[in-house]
Design an enzyme around this catalytic site. Structure first.
Site, PDB file in Angstrom:
ATOM      1  N   ASN B 127      10.523  -5.417  -6.473  1.00  0.00           N
ATOM      2  CA  ASN B 127       9.202  -5.388  -5.848  1.00  0.00           C
ATOM      3  C   ASN B 127       8.275  -6.359  -6.563  1.00  0.00           C
ATOM      4  O   ASN B 127       7.759  -6.055  -7.635  1.00  0.00           O
ATOM      5  CB  ASN B 127       8.655  -3.959  -5.915  1.00  0.00           C
ATOM      6  CG  ASN B 127       7.302  -3.813  -5.276  1.00  0.00           C
ATOM      7  OD1 ASN B 127       6.777  -4.767  -4.692  1.00  0.00           O
ATOM      8  ND2 ASN B 127       6.733  -2.630  -5.370  1.00  0.00           N
ATOM      9  N   CYS B 130       3.714  -5.466  -4.869  1.00  0.00           N
ATOM     10  CA  CYS B 130       2.861  -4.287  -4.763  1.00  0.00           C
ATOM     11  C   CYS B 130       1.405  -4.696  -4.906  1.00  0.00           C
ATOM     12  O   CYS B 130       1.016  -5.263  -5.930  1.00  0.00           O
ATOM     13  CB  CYS B 130       3.198  -3.248  -5.832  1.00  0.00           C
ATOM     14  SG  CYS B 130       2.076  -1.837  -5.765  1.00  0.00           S
ATOM     15  N   GLY B 244       6.145  -1.404  10.088  1.00  0.00           N
ATOM     16  CA  GLY B 244       5.696  -0.743  11.313  1.00  0.00           C
ATOM     17  C   GLY B 244       6.759  -0.335  12.293  1.00  0.00           C
ATOM     18  O   GLY B 244       6.445  -0.017  13.446  1.00  0.00           O
ATOM     19  N   THR B 266       6.633   4.035   6.919  1.00  0.00           N
ATOM     20  CA  THR B 266       5.579   4.966   7.294  1.00  0.00           C
ATOM     21  C   THR B 266       6.002   5.931   8.410  1.00  0.00           C
ATOM     22  O   THR B 266       5.539   7.076   8.440  1.00  0.00           O
ATOM     23  CB  THR B 266       4.331   4.160   7.700  1.00  0.00           C
ATOM     24  OG1 THR B 266       4.016   3.280   6.608  1.00  0.00           O
ATOM     25  CG2 THR B 266       3.145   5.046   7.965  1.00  0.00           C
TER      26      THR B 266
END
Lengths: 258, 303
Positions: B127, B130, B244, B266
Site C-alpha cells: 500500500n 493510503c 466502487g 465498500t
C-alpha cells in the site's frame, strides 16, 4: 452467536410518536437467537442518498408471535424512508450484531435500567429478559415532555417505572439523574442508553455510589462487523469497535471524564 | 459454466474476485455470510511493522453513493499478525494476501520480509497510497521516484508475488505504474481511495477528525475504470481493478478495461455476501455472452 442476513417481512407498523416509527418484523422461520442490547443493520431501499445500512437497536423480541421490534427515530432521509414501509413489504436485515448487555448476575439482583430518547428502545428487551431470569429490574426513563415518553404500557407491564420530564408534565421535573429514586434506593448495577451527556451524568452517579455501570454507545458505523474500524471508541485497551466489542461497555473501560 | 480461473503473476485464483483490504477484516468476520473458500482471494487489513492506533473518531462519513474514511491504518503490527492472526487464517483454502503499509523504506521492507516467511501467504499488496496517514503511505505513491524506491526496497527482501496498490490522487497514474513495474512489481492494483472532505455546515467544521478522508463506493467507479484503462496501456504486468464495484456488471467493465482480477471493498458493508454473488454473476454474464473463459474478455474493449 451466528449472524444472518435475511429479508424479513413487515408485520406491523405503528407510530407511537410523530418522530418515531415502530416496525414489527417477522420471518417464516423462527427468528434467530438474539441478546438484549444487540442491534441490527437494515438496508434502506428507494433512498438514493442513503448508501450505508442503518444500525438500529433491538427494541423487543416477541418469541410467541415471532416478531422483532425496531423502534426507529426519524432523523434523516434513511430513517424517514424506513417509516414509509408498509405491512407485507420486505426489509433486509443483518443481525444480531454487537455484544449486548450483561447477562443476569444473580437471582434477585436490583438492576436500574436508564433510558433517554430513542435510548429507551433496548431497555424494554433487557428488562423483560432480566425479569424472566429472576432479577428485579427498575426502569428510569427520561424525556423532554409527557408526549415524548414511548411504550410506557409495555415498560409498566414488566417492572416499576420512574420518569423524569424536562417540563414536569409527567413524573418528576428535571433530568434522570435528579430523580428522587436515586437517593432513596440502592441498586446492584446500572445499565444506561441515551444521549451522551445523560450517560456521562449517570456514570458519575454510579461512580459516586460505587455501583457498576454499563453504557450502550451509538458511534457512527459502516460495516457493523468489526471489519472497517470506523466506529471506534477510545478505551483503556486502545481503540475498539463499538459494533463488535460494544455497543455495551463497562464505563470503567472507557476514557470518559466522570 | 465458464472458466473463471485467472492468474496474477505467480498466483492462480479460482475466480477473479478478491475482498479488498480494510473492508473484510481478516475474512473471519464474514464467515457467517459466505464460504470464504469460494472467494478468489482475501486481502487482509493493512499491516505495519509497528502497532498503530489509527486516527481519532469520527473516521467515517457517508456521501452520495459512497463514503469517506480516515481510519489511518489501525492495526496491531506485523509481529501480532504473525503470532496470533496467521494461525487462524492460514488454512483457509483461498489466496490469503496481506496488505503491507509503512512510513519509511525500512519499515516497509522489514514488514514485507516478516510476511515473506509465512508459508501460506502467497502474495502481498503493497500500500503506497493510503491518504490517511501523515509521513509516508501516500507520500511514496504520488511520485515516480518515491514509488520506485519503496517497491525496489521491498523487492529486494520479498520473493513471492508483489502487488502494488496505486493512488488515483496523482497527475499521471500511468507514470507511477511504469515506475513500480520497473522496480520489480509483479502486478498493480488500483485504485485506492480518492481524497475527499465533508463539512458540517452548522458547526463549520470538517466532519472527519483529520479533516480529509478517502472516498470509496460507487461514486468512484468511473474514475477507477478510467485508471485501469490507462494503466493497461502503460504496463505489461497484470492489473487488479477496484473502486466502487457492487455488481458483476461493474466487474465486467474492469475486465474489459484490462483488469485480470478485481477487488470488492465498500460493497461488503452493504451486503456481506456480495463477493460470492459477484463471482457467480460474472460466470452468468460470461455464459450469457457465449464466453467460455474469463480470459476471453480481459482487455477486450472494442477499438
Amino acid at each position: 452467536m451466528k449472524k444472518y442476513v435475511k429479508d424479513l417481512t413487515v408485520a406491523e407498523v405503528s407510530f407511537p410518536h410523530e418522530q418515531y416509527v415502530l416496525l414489527k418484523l417477522t420471518d417464516k422461520e423462527p427468528l434467530p437467537e438474539t441478546r438484549p442490547g444487540q442491534f441490527v443493520e437494515v438496508k434502506v431501499e428507494g433512498s438514493p442518498r442513503t448508501f450505508l445500512r442503518r444500525p438500529i437497536s433491538i427494541n423487543y423480541v416477541d418469541r410467541e408471535k415471532n416478531l422483532l421490534w425496531l423502534l426507529i427515530k426519524k432523523v434523516g432521509e434513511g430513517t424517514h424512508k424506513l417509516a414509509e414501509l408498509k405491512v407485507g413489504e420486505r426489509l433486509n436485515v443483518v443481525f444480531p450484531l454487537g455484544n449486548g448487555f450483561s447477562p443476569v448476575q444473580k437471582v434477585g439482583e436490583r438492576v436500574l435500567l436508564v433510558g433517554g430518547g430513542v435510548g429507551v428502545a433496548p431497555m424494554l428487551d433487557y428488562g423483560k429478559y432480566l425479569k424472566e431470569q429472576g432479577a428485579n429490574p427498575v426502569f428510569l426513563l427520561g424525556a423532554r415532555s409527557k408526549n415524548d415518553l414511548l411504550e410506557m404500557d409495555f415498560f409498566k407491564s414488566i417492572a416499576p417505572v420512574y420518569v423524569t420530564t424536562e417540563d414536569g408534565s409527567e413524573g418528576e421535573r428535571g433530568f434522570v439523574t435528579q430523580h428522587s429514586v436515586l437517593t432513596q434506593e440502592t441498586f446492584d448495577r446500572i445499565s444506561v442508553c441515551g444521549p451522551k451527556p445523560m450517560m456521562v451524568s449517570v456514570a458519575r452517579y454510579a461512580k459516586q455510589t460505587a455501583t457498576p455501570c454499563e453504557v450502550s454507545l451509538e458511534n457512527m458505523m459502516a460495516c457493523g462487523l468489526g471489519a472497517c474500524l470506523c466506529c471506534v471508541e477510545k478505551t483503556i485497551k486502545g481503540n475498539v469497535c463499538v459494533c463488535k466489542e460494544g455497543p455495551v461497555f463497562d464505563v470503567n473501560d472507557l476514557t470518559w471524564e466522570v | 459454466m465458464a472458466d473463471l480461473t485467472t492468474k496474477i503473476a505467480g498466483i492462480t485464483m479460482k475466480n477473479p474476485v478478491m475482498a479488498a483490504s480494510g473492508t473484510f477484516g481478516y475474512g473471519l468476520e464474514f464467515a457467517d455470510f459466505v464460504n470464504l473458500e469460494e472467494i478468489g482471494g482475501i486481502i487482509v487489513k493493512g499491516t505495519t511493522l509497528h502497532p498503530r492506533e489509527g486516527n481519532d473518531y469520527p473516521r467515517m462519513v457517508e456521501t452520495a453513493s459512497g463514503m469517506l474514511n480516515c481510519v489511518g491504518l489501525q492495526n496491531k503490527g506485523v509481529a501480532y499478525f504473525c503470532e496470533h492472526i496467521y494461525p487462524e487464517i492460514k488454512d483457509i483454502r483461498t489466496n490469503m494476501i496481506v496488505n503491507v503499509s509503512g512510513s519509511t523504506l525500512e519499515d516497509y521492507a522489514e514488514c514485507a520480509a516478516r510476511i515473506n516467511a509465512l508459508e501460506n501467504i502467497p502474495a502481498i499488496e503493497l500500500n503506497i497510497s493510503c491518504p490517511n496517514v501523515k509521513q509516508g503511505g501516500m507520500a511514496f505513491g504520488v511520485t515516480t521516484d518515491g514509488a520506485y524506491s519503496v517497491v525496489k526496497a521491498v523487492r529486494e527482501v520479498y520473493d513471492k508475488t508483489l502487488i502494488v496498490k496505486l493512488s488515483p490522487n496523482v497527475t499521471s497514474i500511468s507514470d507511477i505504474a511504469r515506475a513500480v513495474q520497473d522496480a520489480g512489481a509483479d502486478a498493480v492494483s488500483l485504485i485506492n481511495t480518492l481524497m475527499g472532505m465533508v463539512i458540517d455546515i452548522e458547526k463549520r467544521k470538517p466532519v472527519l477528525s483529520i479533516a480529509t478522508g478517502g472516498l470509496s463506493g460507487p461514486a468512484v467507479k468511473s474514475v477507477a475504470v478510467r485508471c485501469v484503462w490507462q494503466v493497461a496501456k502503460a504496463v505489461h504486468i497484470p492489473i487488479v481493478g477496484l473502486g466502487g464495484i457492487m455488481t458483476a456488471e461493474d466487474a465486467i467493465e474492469f475486465f474489459l478495461a484490462g483488469a485480470s482480477a478485481i477487488e470488492i471493498g465498500t460493497a461488503n458493508f452493504i451486503d456481506p455476501a456480495v463477493t460470492v454473488k459477484v463471482a457467480q454473476g460474472i460466470n452468468d454474464w460470461l455464459d450469457r455472452h457465449g464466453c467460455t473463459s474469463l480470459t476471453d474478455i480481459i482487455g477486450q474493449l472494442e477499438a
